[in-house]
Design an enzyme around this catalytic site. Sequence first.
Site, PDB file in Angstrom:
ATOM      1  N   HIS A 197     -14.820 -15.406  -5.393  1.00  0.00           N
ATOM      2  CA  HIS A 197     -14.138 -15.322  -4.109  1.00  0.00           C
ATOM      3  C   HIS A 197     -12.727 -15.891  -4.235  1.00  0.00           C
ATOM      4  O   HIS A 197     -12.472 -16.814  -5.022  1.00  0.00           O
ATOM      5  CB  HIS A 197     -14.925 -16.114  -3.056  1.00  0.00           C
ATOM      6  CG  HIS A 197     -14.567 -15.803  -1.646  1.00  0.00           C
ATOM      7  ND1 HIS A 197     -13.501 -16.397  -1.003  1.00  0.00           N
ATOM      8  CD2 HIS A 197     -15.129 -14.955  -0.749  1.00  0.00           C
ATOM      9  CE1 HIS A 197     -13.427 -15.930   0.233  1.00  0.00           C
ATOM     10  NE2 HIS A 197     -14.393 -15.056   0.414  1.00  0.00           N
ATOM     11  N   ASP A 202     -21.834  -9.587  12.278  1.00  0.00           N
ATOM     12  CA  ASP A 202     -21.656 -10.957  12.753  1.00  0.00           C
ATOM     13  C   ASP A 202     -20.298 -11.540  12.388  1.00  0.00           C
ATOM     14  O   ASP A 202     -20.134 -12.755  12.309  1.00  0.00           O
ATOM     15  CB  ASP A 202     -22.761 -11.851  12.182  1.00  0.00           C
ATOM     16  CG  ASP A 202     -22.876 -11.765  10.658  1.00  0.00           C
ATOM     17  OD1 ASP A 202     -21.903 -11.333  10.005  1.00  0.00           O
ATOM     18  OD2 ASP A 202     -23.945 -12.104  10.124  1.00  0.00           O
ATOM     19  N   HIS A 215     -19.690 -17.816  -1.406  1.00  0.00           N
ATOM     20  CA  HIS A 215     -18.495 -17.896  -0.565  1.00  0.00           C
ATOM     21  C   HIS A 215     -18.713 -18.675   0.728  1.00  0.00           C
ATOM     22  O   HIS A 215     -17.764 -18.971   1.437  1.00  0.00           O
ATOM     23  CB  HIS A 215     -18.024 -16.490  -0.189  1.00  0.00           C
ATOM     24  CG  HIS A 215     -18.898 -15.809   0.824  1.00  0.00           C
ATOM     25  ND1 HIS A 215     -20.104 -15.243   0.496  1.00  0.00           N
ATOM     26  CD2 HIS A 215     -18.745 -15.623   2.153  1.00  0.00           C
ATOM     27  CE1 HIS A 215     -20.658 -14.717   1.579  1.00  0.00           C
ATOM     28  NE2 HIS A 215     -19.856 -14.935   2.607  1.00  0.00           N
ATOM     29  N   ARG A 239     -18.937 -21.116   3.774  1.00  0.00           N
ATOM     30  CA  ARG A 239     -18.215 -22.346   4.092  1.00  0.00           C
ATOM     31  C   ARG A 239     -19.098 -23.573   3.922  1.00  0.00           C
ATOM     32  O   ARG A 239     -18.657 -24.622   3.459  1.00  0.00           O
ATOM     33  CB  ARG A 239     -17.678 -22.282   5.529  1.00  0.00           C
ATOM     34  CG  ARG A 239     -16.494 -21.363   5.743  1.00  0.00           C
ATOM     35  CD  ARG A 239     -16.068 -21.356   7.203  1.00  0.00           C
ATOM     36  NE  ARG A 239     -14.852 -20.583   7.438  1.00  0.00           N
ATOM     37  CZ  ARG A 239     -14.817 -19.282   7.665  1.00  0.00           C
ATOM     38  NH1 ARG A 239     -15.966 -18.598   7.678  1.00  0.00           N
ATOM     39  NH2 ARG A 239     -13.681 -18.654   7.872  1.00  0.00           N
ATOM     40  N   GLU A 294     -26.891  -3.814  13.892  1.00  0.00           N
ATOM     41  CA  GLU A 294     -27.422  -4.961  13.157  1.00  0.00           C
ATOM     42  C   GLU A 294     -27.628  -6.144  14.102  1.00  0.00           C
ATOM     43  O   GLU A 294     -27.212  -7.275  13.842  1.00  0.00           O
ATOM     44  CB  GLU A 294     -26.522  -5.357  11.980  1.00  0.00           C
ATOM     45  CG  GLU A 294     -27.233  -6.217  10.943  1.00  0.00           C
ATOM     46  CD  GLU A 294     -26.322  -6.727   9.849  1.00  0.00           C
ATOM     47  OE1 GLU A 294     -26.596  -6.443   8.680  1.00  0.00           O
ATOM     48  OE2 GLU A 294     -25.332  -7.434  10.176  1.00  0.00           O
ATOM     49  N   GLU A 297     -20.990 -17.179  11.526  1.00  0.00           N
ATOM     50  CA  GLU A 297     -21.696 -15.923  11.777  1.00  0.00           C
ATOM     51  C   GLU A 297     -22.844 -16.053  12.772  1.00  0.00           C
ATOM     52  O   GLU A 297     -23.079 -15.149  13.583  1.00  0.00           O
ATOM     53  CB  GLU A 297     -22.218 -15.346  10.448  1.00  0.00           C
ATOM     54  CG  GLU A 297     -21.145 -14.814   9.522  1.00  0.00           C
ATOM     55  CD  GLU A 297     -20.477 -15.869   8.665  1.00  0.00           C
ATOM     56  OE1 GLU A 297     -19.607 -15.517   7.859  1.00  0.00           O
ATOM     57  OE2 GLU A 297     -20.833 -17.073   8.807  1.00  0.00           O
TER      58      GLU A 297
END
Length: 363
Positions: free
Chosen positions: A224, A80, A191, A193, A102, A116
């Site tokens: 990260h 993704d 990590h 957003r 996937e 994603e």
Amino acid sequence: MAPVVLELCKYQEIESTVAVTAQHREMLDQVLNLFDIRPDFDLNIMSEGQTLFDITSRALLGLDKVLSDAAPDIVLVHGDTTTTFAGALAAYYHQIEVGHVEAGLRTGNKFSPYPEEMNRRLTGSLADLNFAPTVTAKENLLREGVDAEKIFVTGNTVIDALYKTVRADFKFPEKISHVNFDKKVILVTTHRRENLGEPMRQVYKALKNLVEEFPDVEIIFPVHKNPRVREVVNEELGGLERVFLTDPLDYEPFANLMNRATLILTDSGGVQEEAPALGKPVLVLRNTTERPEAVDAGTVKLIGTNQEKVYGAAKILLTDAAQYRKMAEARSPYGDGHAAKRIVKALLWRHKISNVRPEEFAG
């Protein structure tokens, strides 16, 4: 995708070409080295401060030339990422068949996770073959009107890669060799957003509470590189005893660290699949997940980012042996290490090289 690349090389009937965009250069290179994969095309698009607009446009333009030169019968894309969507779109523009590895993961919220969720939905709209990791993912695709003949339940290739990587005798690099695995080790990654800012701060405050309350707990946190993540991490966890902040780890040490950890707190998608396969309870720092199978199986819990909820959920697993065993011993629904074999067999069947439709992963 690495296990699929390696499996394709076993068949004389298949000529495979590997193209990478290097959307994340460092992450890509260490995986290529680990699995000894040499790309035929490397677009090397990563740039400092890159945006989604930058990644999408550079990947699309670069893949235009790749597909013109290689002229494949099918393009396989995985997962993704923005590269996944750009790869599927480039193949569509060239009127080349798309296979989505996937496929079928969904949260139903286009902004969670961002970007994603829409990357995989848009890729799904372009895909001709869908390699779903689970029956649940297949059912998502069927509800969207995808032809059942174009869906194959394969298990997830991430489990193939994991089983090839984790070793009981693995020697950790110096930067994490000081972790005391005789203690209860909590592995943390963040990590997303949508978690930047106050949600992450809430999580880190909860971690601070845990390490202060439990002297037998150590926290290992590969941080990260996003400056917005690092700033809050350092404010809340910097300098704390038994909290080890490191740079991001390569895939091999990280996979082996998961295998040695007691408990994992993460907002990552892939870790939700990998850790259960290793018998590790996972507390997911999100309110939605595109991987509900492990929640249903009992090896993963969605807990969000609220400080009290994070602290409370982790405390239960640190103090209640029965609850810990219940999660740790739950059966992983994500694969048996043979997903890549099923994908390649499906390709052979699809292109009439084999007349046997492959058996699907039962989950």
